[in-house]
Design a protein around this motif. Structure first.
Motif, PDB file in Angstrom:
ATOM      1  N   GLU A  71      -0.076  17.725 -16.372  1.00  0.00           N
ATOM      2  CA  GLU A  71      -0.737  17.471 -17.657  1.00  0.00           C
ATOM      3  C   GLU A  71      -1.808  18.531 -17.924  1.00  0.00           C
ATOM      4  N   LYS A  72      -2.536  18.863 -16.875  1.00  0.00           N
ATOM      5  CA  LYS A  72      -3.594  19.869 -17.022  1.00  0.00           C
ATOM      6  C   LYS A  72      -2.997  21.209 -17.474  1.00  0.00           C
ATOM      7  N   LEU A 106       0.832  -1.208   0.000  1.00  0.00           N
ATOM      8  CA  LEU A 106       0.000   0.000   0.000  1.00  0.00           C
ATOM      9  C   LEU A 106       0.868   1.260   0.000  1.00  0.00           C
ATOM     10  N   GLN A 107       1.992   1.194   0.699  1.00  0.00           N
ATOM     11  CA  GLN A 107       2.898   2.360   0.712  1.00  0.00           C
ATOM     12  C   GLN A 107       3.435   2.628  -0.692  1.00  0.00           C
ATOM     13  N   ALA A 147       0.408   6.660  -6.527  1.00  0.00           N
ATOM     14  CA  ALA A 147      -0.783   7.522  -6.667  1.00  0.00           C
ATOM     15  C   ALA A 147      -0.387   8.993  -6.548  1.00  0.00           C
ATOM     16  N   LYS A 148       0.537   9.291  -5.632  1.00  0.00           N
ATOM     17  CA  LYS A 148       1.003  10.683  -5.466  1.00  0.00           C
ATOM     18  C   LYS A 148       1.712  11.156  -6.735  1.00  0.00           C
ATOM     19  N   VAL A 188      -1.761  20.784 -21.146  1.00  0.00           N
ATOM     20  CA  VAL A 188      -2.882  20.727 -22.093  1.00  0.00           C
ATOM     21  C   VAL A 188      -3.470  22.129 -22.292  1.00  0.00           C
ATOM     22  N   MET A 211      -0.697  14.344 -13.312  1.00  0.00           N
ATOM     23  CA  MET A 211      -2.008  14.806 -13.796  1.00  0.00           C
ATOM     24  C   MET A 211      -2.122  16.331 -13.689  1.00  0.00           C
ATOM     25  N   LYS A 212      -1.617  16.866 -12.579  1.00  0.00           N
ATOM     26  CA  LYS A 212      -1.653  18.333 -12.397  1.00  0.00           C
ATOM     27  C   LYS A 212      -0.828  19.011 -13.498  1.00  0.00           C
ATOM     28  N   LYS A 240       1.246   9.993  -9.729  1.00  0.00           N
ATOM     29  CA  LYS A 240       0.237  10.129 -10.790  1.00  0.00           C
ATOM     30  C   LYS A 240      -0.503  11.461 -10.635  1.00  0.00           C
ATOM     31  N   LEU A 241      -0.793  11.814  -9.400  1.00  0.00           N
ATOM     32  CA  LEU A 241      -1.500  13.077  -9.145  1.00  0.00           C
ATOM     33  C   LEU A 241      -0.665  14.273  -9.623  1.00  0.00           C
ATOM     34  N   GLN A 283       1.859   1.747  -3.448  1.00  0.00           N
ATOM     35  CA  GLN A 283       0.696   2.251  -4.197  1.00  0.00           C
ATOM     36  C   GLN A 283       0.469   3.734  -3.923  1.00  0.00           C
ATOM     37  N   LEU A 284       0.665   4.105  -2.676  1.00  0.00           N
ATOM     38  CA  LEU A 284       0.462   5.503  -2.290  1.00  0.00           C
ATOM     39  C   LEU A 284       1.485   6.399  -3.014  1.00  0.00           C
TER      40      LEU A 284
END
Lengths: 282, 90
Positions: free
Chosen positions: B79-80, B62-63, B69-70, B83, B76-77, B72-73, B65-66
């Motif tokens: 990427e925004k 899980l660590q 996920a961080k 774009v 994503m920021k 990826k976030l 994965q965390l």
């Protein structure tokens, strides 16, 4: 009687020894109560410690799951906003990605071909380039993932083009007193004045009249035929050229060849001069 | 004298036997029920330790994965932002 007492004593000692040694051996196999209590306490302590660790770990796991769920939801929200900015949805993005991957595979396939094979399938290369250009008009192409895919395909198309056979030529600057016959006869040009037609047909864009050329004009001196060129040889005629496998492989397509080269061939398709450089429409 | 000697030997035999019996009889060991309890305690401890190990393994996953996920976030920021820039230049 004396003998009997001694025997009895010996037997008794032997029996005692056997009993004591047996007892000692059993004690070695069986644990004592002290050992039992120590082991029991040890296992109980280990169980208690492990249970405590499980409790703490379960608490951490729950906290981690909550944190991951929160971050994932935030990422999904931002992705939704990006799709909204582009004005598309996930299904369209997936379809676009698959289309680009198909083009990428096609580029890989072409890149694996030999230069000769590429030469024959140059129309496929052109079609691939056209499809990519069309794909770039879609707003989904602004996504970084798509930009990378497009860059990869463009890189492969460049490699394909570099791999394809190319026309080779040199440049020649016209000087006072030059005429095409003279230029073609020069040793470092063709050393054959009859090849003046080669210069004329290859530079048709800047020679309106083969008898009129001007100083400082720069002519391309054709050296090798590219994938869309054909150098007319003595005895050639359009049907023969069209039937050449490197051209169309089909004599009936001679009209296509004529239409493309009408400016240099003239109004009579049966009159074809040797050393004319023809353009093959692909 | 002879009679005394025989008596002494018999007495010695009796004493030796008695001592041997006392030694053998007085040794104390856990009984079957206690041994069963010890086995149960061992099994419970090992089971709990296995659960703790499994939980630690899940926590490590899980660590990871965390962290993913961080990452990826953040991507994503970014990427925004990218774009938005590309759309502005579209």
């Amino acid at each position: 009687m004396k003998f009997s007492s001694k025997v009895l004593l010996i037997l008794t000692l032997a029996l005692s020894f056997t009993m004591l040694s047996g007892s000692y051996a059993t004690a070695q196999e069986k644990m004592s109560m002290d050992e039992y209590n120590a082991q029991l306490k040890d296992w109980q302590t280990r169980e208690a410690n492990a249970k405590k660790a499980v409790e703490e770990c379960a608490s951490s796991v729950a906290a981690l799951k909550t944190e991951i769920a929160g971050i994932t939801a935030e990422s999904d929200k931002i992705w939704g906003e990006i799709l909204k900015m582009i004005g598309t949805d996930q299904a369209s993005v997936d379809a676009y990605r698959n289309m680009l991957k198909a083009l990428d595979s096609q580029a890989d396939g072409l890149l694996a071909l030999s230069p000769e094979e590429l030469f024959k399938r140059s129309d496929e290369v052109a079609a691939l380039e056209a499809k990519l250009a069309e794909a770039k008009k879609n707003k989904i192409s602004v996504l970084t993932e798509m930009q990378n895919l497009i860059a990869s395909i463009e890189g492969k198309i460049t490699q394909i083009k570099n791999k394809m056979p190319k026309a080779m030529y040199d440049n020649y600057t016209v000087v006072v007193g030059d005429y095409l016959w003279k230029i073609a006869g020069k040793k470092d040009i063709y050393a054959n004045p009859y090849q003046w037609m080669r210069i004329y047909s290859y530079n048709k864009d800047q020679i309106k009249d083969p008898d009129l050329i001007y100083p400082k004009q720069i002519f391309k001196i054709h050296r090798e035929c590219g994938p869309d060129e054909y150098l007319v040889a003595k005895g050639d005629y359009l049907k023969k050229i069209a039937s050449n496998p490197k051209v169309f492989g089909d004599p009936t397509k001679w009209t296509k060849l004529y239409e493309k080269n009408k400016a240099i061939i003239g109004s009579d398709p049966t009159r074809l001069y040797p050393y004319t450089v023809l353009v093959i429409p692909r | 004298m002879k009679r005394f000697s025989t008596t002494s030997i018999r007495l010695a035999v009796f004493v030796v036997l008695l001592v041997a019996l006392v030694i053998v009889g007085c040794s104390k060991h856990p009984n079957e029920k206690q041994l069963k309890a010890l086995e149960d305690a061992k099994a419970a401890a090992l089971s709990a330790e296995q659960k703790a190990a499994d939980c630690s393994s899940e926590k490590a996953k899980l660590q990871a994965q965390l962290a993913e996920a961080k990452q990826k976030l953040e991507t994503m920021k970014q990427e925004k932002v990218d774009v938005a820039k590309r759309l502005a230049a579209w």
